[in-house]
Motif scaffolding. Structure first.
Motif, PDB file in Angstrom:
ATOM      1  N   GLU A 109      14.405  59.479   3.862  1.00 54.33           N
ATOM      2  CA  GLU A 109      14.302  60.065   5.201  1.00 54.33           C
ATOM      3  C   GLU A 109      15.696  60.395   5.719  1.00 54.33           C
ATOM      4  OE1 GLU A 109      13.516  58.432   9.723  1.00 54.33           O
ATOM      5  OE2 GLU A 109      12.385  57.535   8.060  1.00 54.33           O
ATOM      6  N   LYS A 110      15.848  61.584   6.302  1.00 55.00           N
ATOM      7  CA  LYS A 110      17.105  61.968   6.938  1.00 55.00           C
ATOM      8  C   LYS A 110      16.789  62.525   8.309  1.00 55.00           C
ATOM      9  CE  LYS A 110      21.543  64.099   6.102  1.00 55.00           C
ATOM     10  NZ  LYS A 110      22.452  64.610   5.048  1.00 55.00           N
ATOM     11  N   ASP A 111      17.397  61.943   9.348  1.00 54.91           N
ATOM     12  CA  ASP A 111      17.145  62.338  10.736  1.00 54.91           C
ATOM     13  C   ASP A 111      18.498  62.478  11.430  1.00 54.91           C
ATOM     14  OD1 ASP A 111      16.389  62.652  13.371  1.00 54.91           O
ATOM     15  OD2 ASP A 111      14.741  61.213  13.234  1.00 54.91           O
ATOM     16  N   LEU A 112      18.903  63.711  11.716  1.00 52.48           N
ATOM     17  CA  LEU A 112      20.233  63.947  12.278  1.00 52.48           C
ATOM     18  C   LEU A 112      20.346  63.552  13.739  1.00 52.48           C
ATOM     19  CD1 LEU A 112      21.193  67.360  10.610  1.00 52.48           C
ATOM     20  CD2 LEU A 112      21.566  65.029   9.812  1.00 52.48           C
ATOM     21  N   PHE A 113      19.205  63.284  14.399  1.00 54.28           N
ATOM     22  CA  PHE A 113      19.253  62.941  15.813  1.00 54.28           C
ATOM     23  C   PHE A 113      18.556  61.622  16.129  1.00 54.28           C
ATOM     24  CE2 PHE A 113      19.710  67.503  15.483  1.00 54.28           C
ATOM     25  CZ  PHE A 113      20.757  67.784  16.358  1.00 54.28           C
ATOM     26  N   GLY A 114      18.027  60.950  15.158  1.00 48.86           N
ATOM     27  CA  GLY A 114      17.349  59.677  15.373  1.00 48.86           C
ATOM     28  C   GLY A 114      18.313  58.507  15.350  1.00 48.86           C
ATOM     29  N   GLY A 115      17.795  57.307  15.651  1.00 48.27           N
ATOM     30  CA  GLY A 115      18.634  56.122  15.652  1.00 48.27           C
ATOM     31  C   GLY A 115      19.147  55.770  14.265  1.00 48.27           C
ATOM     32  N   VAL A 116      18.354  56.040  13.231  1.00 50.43           N
ATOM     33  CA  VAL A 116      18.753  55.850  11.837  1.00 50.43           C
ATOM     34  C   VAL A 116      18.952  57.224  11.213  1.00 50.43           C
ATOM     35  CG1 VAL A 116      18.023  55.010   9.583  1.00 50.43           C
ATOM     36  CG2 VAL A 116      17.582  53.634  11.615  1.00 50.43           C
ATOM     37  N   ARG A 117      20.157  57.483  10.728  1.00 47.76           N
ATOM     38  CA  ARG A 117      20.474  58.809  10.189  1.00 47.76           C
ATOM     39  C   ARG A 117      19.845  59.025   8.819  1.00 47.76           C
ATOM     40  NH1 ARG A 117      24.211  62.782  11.162  1.00 47.76           N
ATOM     41  NH2 ARG A 117      24.812  64.061   9.372  1.00 47.76           N
TER      42      ARG A 117
END
Length: 245
Positions: A109-117
């Protein structure tokens, strides 16, 4: 003699019927999948764009079942990107009884704006089909493994740890082609507990084409300063289903 020929004919018919049933069951195996995409644009007092796409593929060989999945979600508001999230996963099930299976799962998982990147996990475990009827199906999974996390803040902060995993997958066949599905996945370790809940309503449009309304809740127990622990996403997609689910 006549009775002997009659018995022989019945035996041959039974053999043929059994073979055809077995062939039909075997024909139901193989590749199946779901491809979905959605786009929302707003203009006037505010300008926003949201696009998402997903793919889920399954290769069923009776004893071994391969699952491949991927999702992408992008949102811009007034020209600024506010959401950019990508996920990918692979899971292999081995059915050692009709109700019990072992699994190996890899997820990214990759999330550029979440708490976990960024998050990567490798788990193994045991699953059981608690309910399997024409209308209802419920699977649960328990397992453990390893996880690697990169947090948004402080920048570059990383953790590697052992984790426990719990999964639940419930499906209710409301009508012939309409379904409600609830999935919950939990990964817990010393650095963070991540919970994902996906509620999905699938409504038939025509043939293999469906409208899919989904609501996703993501929660991380530990995030960086200023980051929210919970993110929610609502999506309305058009989906194409192929193969035998």
């Amino acid at each position: 003699m006549a009775s002997g020929r009659l018995v022989g004919a019945c035996l041959l018919a039974g053999t043929a019927f059994g073979a055809s049933a077995e062939d039909a069951a075997e024909a139901a195996k193989g590749w199946s999948g779901d491809l979905a995409a959605g786009f929302v644009a707003a203009s006037g007092n505010s300008e926003s764009r949201s696009a998402n796409a997903s793919a889920a593929l399954t290769w069923d060989t009776t004893d071994w079942v391969h699952h491949l999945s991927g999702k992408a979600l992008n949102t811009t508001d007034e020209g600024d990107r506010t959401v950019e999230r990508y996920t990918a996963g692979y899971k292999l099930d081995f059915n050692f009884t009709e109700a019990d299976f072992a699994f190996v799962a890899l997820s990214f998982e990759k999330d550029l704006f979440g708490g976990v990147r960024e998050r990567t996990s490798e788990t193994v475990g045991y699953g059981r089909r608690l309910i399997d009827t024409d209308r209802h199906a419920l699977n649960v999974e328990l397992g453990g493994g390893l996880r690697q996390i990169e947090f948004q803040e402080p920048e570059g902060a990383q953790e590697s740890e052992g984790i426990g995993r719990f999964g639940l997958d419930y499906e209710w066949k409301i009508a012939e082609s309409n379904k409600l599905r609830q999935q919950i996945n939990v990964e817990t370790g010393s650095a963070n507990t991540s919970t994902e809940s996906i509620t999905e309503l699938r409504l038939s449009v025509v043939g293999n084409l469906f409208a899919v309304l989904s609501y996703t809740v993501l929660n991380n127990s530990d995030v960086g300063p200023g980051d929210d622990k919970t993110d929610t996403y609502t999506a309305l997609n058009l989906s194409y289903r192929f193969g035998t689910p």
